[in-house]
Design a protein around this motif. Structure first.
Motif, short mmCIF file in Angstrom:
data_model
loop_
_atom_site.label_atom_id
_atom_site.label_comp_id
_atom_site.label_asym_id
_atom_site.label_seq_id
_atom_site.Cartn_x
_atom_site.Cartn_y
_atom_site.Cartn_z
N LYS A 168 60.84 72.20 0.49
CA LYS A 168 59.84 73.23 0.22
C LYS A 168 58.84 72.74 -0.82
N GLU A 169 59.34 72.08 -1.88
CA GLU A 169 58.44 71.55 -2.91
C GLU A 169 57.51 70.49 -2.33
N LYS B 240 40.17 69.71 1.31
CA LYS B 240 39.23 70.52 2.09
C LYS B 240 38.18 71.16 1.19
N TYR C 216 56.56 70.23 0.77
CA TYR C 216 55.63 70.91 1.66
C TYR C 216 54.52 71.58 0.87
N GLU C 217 54.88 72.27 -0.22
CA GLU C 217 53.88 72.95 -1.03
C GLU C 217 52.94 71.95 -1.70
N GLU C 218 53.47 70.81 -2.14
CA GLU C 218 52.63 69.77 -2.73
C GLU C 218 51.63 69.24 -1.71
N MET C 219 52.11 69.01 -0.48
CA MET C 219 51.23 68.51 0.57
C MET C 219 50.16 69.55 0.91
N GLN C 220 50.55 70.82 0.95
CA GLN C 220 49.59 71.89 1.23
C GLN C 220 48.53 71.95 0.13
N ALA C 221 48.94 71.80 -1.13
CA ALA C 221 47.99 71.84 -2.24
C ALA C 221 47.01 70.66 -2.15
N LYS C 222 47.52 69.48 -1.83
CA LYS C 222 46.65 68.31 -1.69
C LYS C 222 45.64 68.52 -0.57
N LEU C 223 46.12 69.05 0.55
CA LEU C 223 45.24 69.29 1.69
C LEU C 223 44.18 70.33 1.34
N ALA C 224 44.58 71.40 0.65
CA ALA C 224 43.63 72.44 0.26
C ALA C 224 42.59 71.86 -0.70
#
Length: 92
Positions: A49-50, A63, A52-60
Motif C-alpha cells: 500500500k505504501e 502530471k 502504491y501510494e508513493e507511486m500515485q504521488a509521483k504520478l500526480a
C-alpha cells in the motif's frame, strides 16, 4: 495385474488424461503459493500500500508539473555548479 512402478503409473495416468481432455494447466512461472502468518500478510499488505501510494504521488506530481509546464532542474548545493562562481586566489 502386477503393480506398476511409480514412473510408469504416472506416464500411464498422463496419457489417459491426454486421451480424455484437451485442457492443459498453464506453465508455472512462479513458485507455488505458500502459507503466511497473519502478521506477515499484514506487513506485506502495508508495504504494498505504501509503495502504491508513493507511486500515485509521483504520478500526480508528474502530471501536475506537465500541466503547469514546470521544468525540474538538478539542484546540487554542494556540487560543482555552486563552485563555479568562486575563485581561489593565492595571496602570496
Amino acid at each position: 495385474g502386477s503393480p506398476l512402478p511409480p514412473e510408469e503409473r504416472r506416464l500411464r495416468d498422463k496419457k489417459h488424461l491426454d486421451d480424455i481432455t484437451a485442457a492443459r494447466l498453464p506453465p508455472l512461472h512462479h513458485s507455488p503459493a505458500k502459507l503466511l502468518s497473519i502478521e506477515e500478510s499484514i506487513a506485506i499488505q502495508i508495504q504494498q500500500k505504501e509503495a502504491y501510494e508513493e507511486m500515485q504521488a509521483k504520478l500526480a506530481a508528474q502530471k501536475l508539473a506537465e500541466r503547469l509546464n514546470i521544468k525540474m532542474l538538478r539542484f546540487e548545493p554542494e556540487g560543482e555548479a555552486s563552485m563555479q562562481y568562486r575563485e581561489v586566489r593565492d595571496e602570496d
